[in-house]
Write an enzyme that holds these catalytic residues in place. Structure first.
Site, short mmCIF file in Angstrom:
data_model
loop_
_atom_site.label_atom_id
_atom_site.label_comp_id
_atom_site.label_asym_id
_atom_site.label_seq_id
_atom_site.Cartn_x
_atom_site.Cartn_y
_atom_site.Cartn_z
N THR A 1 -34.74 -56.74 4.41
CA THR A 1 -36.18 -56.26 3.62
C THR A 1 -37.19 -57.17 4.75
O THR A 1 -36.32 -57.97 5.29
CB THR A 1 -36.52 -56.08 2.11
OG1 THR A 1 -36.42 -57.41 2.31
CG2 THR A 1 -36.16 -55.05 1.61
N PRO B 1 -31.96 -56.93 -8.24
CA PRO B 1 -31.45 -56.39 -6.71
C PRO B 1 -30.82 -58.26 -6.06
O PRO B 1 -31.76 -58.79 -6.82
CB PRO B 1 -31.99 -56.03 -5.45
CG PRO B 1 -33.10 -55.45 -5.99
CD PRO B 1 -33.42 -56.17 -7.70
N SER C 1 -34.67 -59.46 -10.33
CA SER C 1 -33.97 -59.70 -8.79
C SER C 1 -32.69 -60.60 -9.87
O SER C 1 -32.70 -61.07 -11.06
CB SER C 1 -34.75 -60.69 -8.11
OG SER C 1 -34.11 -62.29 -7.36
N TYR D 1 -39.78 -69.48 -7.49
CA TYR D 1 -39.59 -67.86 -7.20
C TYR D 1 -38.47 -67.25 -8.37
O TYR D 1 -38.20 -66.60 -8.85
CB TYR D 1 -39.11 -67.46 -5.73
CG TYR D 1 -38.52 -66.10 -5.23
CD1 TYR D 1 -39.29 -65.39 -5.28
CD2 TYR D 1 -37.18 -65.96 -6.16
CE1 TYR D 1 -39.11 -63.82 -5.54
CE2 TYR D 1 -37.05 -64.17 -5.52
CZ TYR D 1 -37.41 -63.35 -5.52
OH TYR D 1 -37.29 -62.14 -5.28
N ASN E 1 -43.12 -53.31 -7.60
CA ASN E 1 -42.67 -53.87 -7.10
C ASN E 1 -43.77 -54.84 -6.04
O ASN E 1 -42.20 -55.84 -5.59
CB ASN E 1 -41.50 -52.15 -6.30
CG ASN E 1 -41.33 -52.74 -5.22
OD1 ASN E 1 -40.06 -53.61 -4.95
ND2 ASN E 1 -42.37 -52.76 -3.31
N PHE F 1 -38.39 -59.34 3.17
CA PHE F 1 -38.68 -60.81 2.31
C PHE F 1 -38.66 -61.87 2.51
O PHE F 1 -39.11 -62.91 2.08
CB PHE F 1 -37.29 -59.98 1.59
CG PHE F 1 -37.22 -61.43 0.23
CD1 PHE F 1 -37.58 -61.46 -1.09
CD2 PHE F 1 -35.61 -62.58 -0.01
CE1 PHE F 1 -37.68 -62.35 -1.65
CE2 PHE F 1 -35.83 -63.50 -1.04
CZ PHE F 1 -36.91 -63.03 -2.32
N ASP G 1 -54.82 -56.45 -3.56
CA ASP G 1 -54.92 -57.44 -3.57
C ASP G 1 -54.01 -57.62 -4.85
O ASP G 1 -55.24 -57.57 -5.77
CB ASP G 1 -55.01 -58.23 -3.16
CG ASP G 1 -54.19 -59.88 -3.25
OD1 ASP G 1 -52.67 -59.75 -3.55
OD2 ASP G 1 -54.03 -60.84 -2.64
N THR H 1 -45.44 -50.70 1.20
CA THR H 1 -45.77 -50.66 2.30
C THR H 1 -44.75 -51.28 3.07
O THR H 1 -44.88 -51.79 4.41
CB THR H 1 -47.11 -51.49 2.99
OG1 THR H 1 -46.98 -52.75 2.62
CG2 THR H 1 -48.17 -51.25 2.97
P1 NDP Z 1 -41.15 -56.95 1.19
O1 NDP Z 1 -41.74 -58.42 2.76
O2 NDP Z 1 -40.09 -56.20 2.39
O3 NDP Z 1 -42.39 -55.67 1.20
C1 NDP Z 1 -43.42 -56.65 -0.34
C2 NDP Z 1 -44.11 -55.67 -0.24
O4 NDP Z 1 -45.37 -56.19 -1.50
C3 NDP Z 1 -44.66 -55.63 0.63
O5 NDP Z 1 -45.30 -53.89 0.32
C4 NDP Z 1 -46.41 -56.52 0.52
O6 NDP Z 1 -47.11 -55.10 1.35
C5 NDP Z 1 -46.61 -56.35 -1.13
N1 NDP Z 1 -46.96 -56.73 -1.12
C6 NDP Z 1 -46.79 -58.68 -1.27
N2 NDP Z 1 -47.69 -59.33 -1.28
C7 NDP Z 1 -48.89 -58.53 -1.78
C8 NDP Z 1 -50.09 -58.70 -2.91
N3 NDP Z 1 -50.69 -59.62 -2.95
N4 NDP Z 1 -51.00 -57.56 -3.22
C9 NDP Z 1 -50.07 -56.42 -3.15
N5 NDP Z 1 -49.16 -56.01 -2.28
C10 NDP Z 1 -48.26 -57.27 -2.07
O7 NDP Z 1 -40.10 -57.63 0.30
P2 NDP Z 1 -39.08 -56.68 -0.80
O8 NDP Z 1 -39.20 -55.22 -0.30
O9 NDP Z 1 -37.43 -57.25 -0.40
O10 NDP Z 1 -39.28 -56.87 -1.72
C11 NDP Z 1 -40.04 -56.16 -3.01
C12 NDP Z 1 -39.63 -56.83 -4.19
O11 NDP Z 1 -38.29 -56.72 -4.68
C13 NDP Z 1 -40.33 -57.88 -4.53
O12 NDP Z 1 -40.26 -57.99 -5.61
C14 NDP Z 1 -39.04 -59.26 -4.47
O13 NDP Z 1 -39.16 -59.56 -5.11
C15 NDP Z 1 -37.47 -57.93 -4.62
N6 NDP Z 1 -36.90 -58.58 -4.27
C16 NDP Z 1 -36.43 -58.41 -3.05
C17 NDP Z 1 -34.16 -58.91 -3.21
C18 NDP Z 1 -34.31 -59.16 -1.89
O14 NDP Z 1 -33.20 -59.67 -1.32
N7 NDP Z 1 -35.42 -58.26 -0.25
C19 NDP Z 1 -33.71 -58.81 -4.16
C20 NDP Z 1 -34.65 -59.03 -5.09
C21 NDP Z 1 -35.67 -59.05 -5.71
P3 NDP Z 1 -48.84 -55.74 1.88
O15 NDP Z 1 -47.35 -57.71 2.58
O16 NDP Z 1 -48.99 -54.59 2.83
O17 NDP Z 1 -49.53 -55.90 1.00
C1 8X3 Z 2 -34.30 -61.88 -4.03
C2 8X3 Z 2 -33.15 -62.61 -4.04
O1 8X3 Z 2 -30.94 -64.11 -3.70
O2 8X3 Z 2 -33.53 -64.04 -2.33
O3 8X3 Z 2 -34.46 -61.51 -5.23
O4 8X3 Z 2 -33.56 -65.32 -4.64
S1 8X3 Z 2 -32.65 -63.57 -3.31
#
Ligand code: NDP
Ligand code: 8X3
Length: 251
Positions: A186, A181, A138, A151, A85, A188, A58, A11
Site C-alpha cells: 500500500t 496483517p 498488525s 511502531y 484502520n 504504508f 485528523d 483514502t
Molecule cells: P496507507 O498509507 O495506504 O493508508 C493509511 C490510511 O490512514 C490513509 O487512508 C490515511 O489517510 C489514513 N491516515 C493516516 N494518518 C491519519 C490521520 N492522522 N488522520 C486520519 N487518517 C489518517 O496504509 P495501509 O492501508 O497499509 O494502512 C492501513 C492500516 O493497516 C494501518 O493501521 C497500518 O498500520 C495497518 N497495517 C498495514 C500493513 C501493511 O503492510 N501495509 C500491515 C499491517 C497493518 P489520509 O492520509 O488521507 O488521512
Molecule cells: C505493517 C507490517 O511488518 O511493516 O504493520 O510492520 S510491518
C-alpha cells in the site's frame, strides 16, 4: 439498504479497498481521511453503488473527531460497523536514533486516534446493544522486529485495546475483533520512508506481498458472519512471509 459502516483511513490502501468492497455489498458508508480530493473521488466513484458520507478529519484531533462523528446526518448516525484502520509507520530507526516527532505521530494516530474514534462511536452501539468493531492491528502487534520499536509498541497497544474493548463491551453484545496483517503493498512504506519511493518499493520486491484487496476480503468475511460468531483475532501474512523478519525472497 444494508448496514452502515464507518471506515477510517479510507483514502488509501486497506481502508480504500474495504470501502470499495463494502460499497458493492450495498453497505452505507462513512468514509474518513484527511485528503479531501481523494474523499471526493471516492464519493463520486462508490456513490454509484451506495450512499456515501465523506468525513474529513485528523484522528489525532479529539475535537474534530467528536464533532465530525457527533454531527452525522440522521441517516448515517446509527453505525453498525466501525473499521479502525487509519494508521501508519513513521520511520524505521534504532531506538537511540529515533525521531520523537515520528514517535508522537505513531502513538497519536495509531493508538490515541483509534481511541478517540471509538469513543465517539461506541455510545450509540451501547444504547442499541449491537455493533461490530474491527481494529486493524498488525503482525507488528504480535512480535517486535529490529528498528520497529515504537511502531510495534503502537500495534501492541492496538492488540491490548482490542482485547480490552471486547471485555468491556461484552455486556452489550457488541462484537470486537482484530485483523492483523503482515506485509501488504500500500502507501504504508512510502509514508514510513517519507516519500522515498525507491526504498518503499524495495520492501515488496522478490516476493508476492498481500494486496489491500486480500485484507478487504477478510474484513468482509469477518463482518458477514452470523451475529453469534465473533472473529476475535486474526493474523494473515503473505505465503512468502513466516514472521516479521523471515520472508522468502527470490532476488
Ligand atoms: P496507507 O498509507 O495506504 O493508508 C493509511 C490510511 O490512514 C490513509 O487512508 C490515511 O489517510 C489514513 N491516515 C493516516 N494518518 C491519519 C490521520 N492522522 N488522520 C486520519 N487518517 C489518517 O496504509 P495501509 O492501508 O497499509 O494502512 C492501513 C492500516 O493497516 C494501518 O493501521 C497500518 O498500520 C495497518 N497495517 C498495514 C500493513 C501493511 O503492510 N501495509 C500491515 C499491517 C497493518 P489520509 O492520509 O488521507 O488521512
Ligand atoms: C505493517 C507490517 O511488518 O511493516 O504493520 O510492520 S510491518
Amino acid at each position: 439498504m444494508g448496514k452502515t459502516a464507518l471506515i477510517t483511513g479510507a483514502t488509501s490502501g486497506i481502508g480504500k479497498a474495504t470501502a470499495a468492497l463494502f460499497a458493492k455489498q450495498g453497505f452505507k458508508l462513512i468514509l474518513c481521511g484527511r485528503r479531501q480530493e481523494r474523499l471526493e473521488q471516492l464519493q463520486n466513484e462508490l456513490g454509484r453503488d451506495t450512499a456515501i458520507f465523506a468525513l474529513n478529519f485528523d484522528v489525532r484531533n479529539r475535537e474534530e473527531v467528536f464533532s465530525a462523528i457527533g454531527n452525522l446526518p440522521k441517516e448515517f448516525s446509527d453505525i453498525d460497523i466501525l473499521v479502525n484502520n487509519a494508521g501508519n509507520a513513521h520511520g524505521l530507526d534504532p531506538i537511540d536514533k529515533g525521531n520523537p516527532d515520528d514517535w508522537d505521530a505513531m502513538l497519536d494516530i495509531n493508538v490515541k486516534g483509534l481511541l478517540y474514534v471509538s469513543k465517539a462511536v461506541i455510545p450509540k452501539m451501547v444504547d442499541r446493544k449491537s455493533g461490530h468493531i474491527i481494529n486493524i492491528g498488525s503482525t507488528a502487534g504480535k512480535e517486535v522486529y529490529p528498528n520497529g520499536n515504537v511502531y510495534c509498541a503502537s500495534k501492541h497497544a492496538v492488540d491490548a485495546i482490542n482485547q480490552g474493548m471486547r471485555i468491556d463491551l461484552n455486556p452489550y453484545g457488541i462484537r470486537v475483533g482484530a485483523v492483523n496483517p503482515g506485509l501488504v503493498e500500500t502507501e504504508f512504506s512510502e509514508v514510513r520512508f517519507k516519500g522515498d519511493s525507491d526504498r518503499a518499493s524495495k520492501v515488496y520486491q522478490g516476493f508476492q506481498p498481500l494486496k489491500p484487496e486480500d485484507i478487504a476480503d477478510i474484513i468482509l468475511f469477518v463482518v458477514t458472519r452470523p451475529y453469534h460468531v465473533n472473529i476475535a483475532d486474526l493474523i494473515v501474512m503473505p505465503t512468502a512471509q513466516a514472521s516479521s523478519t523471515i520472508v522468502k525472497k527470490d532476488l
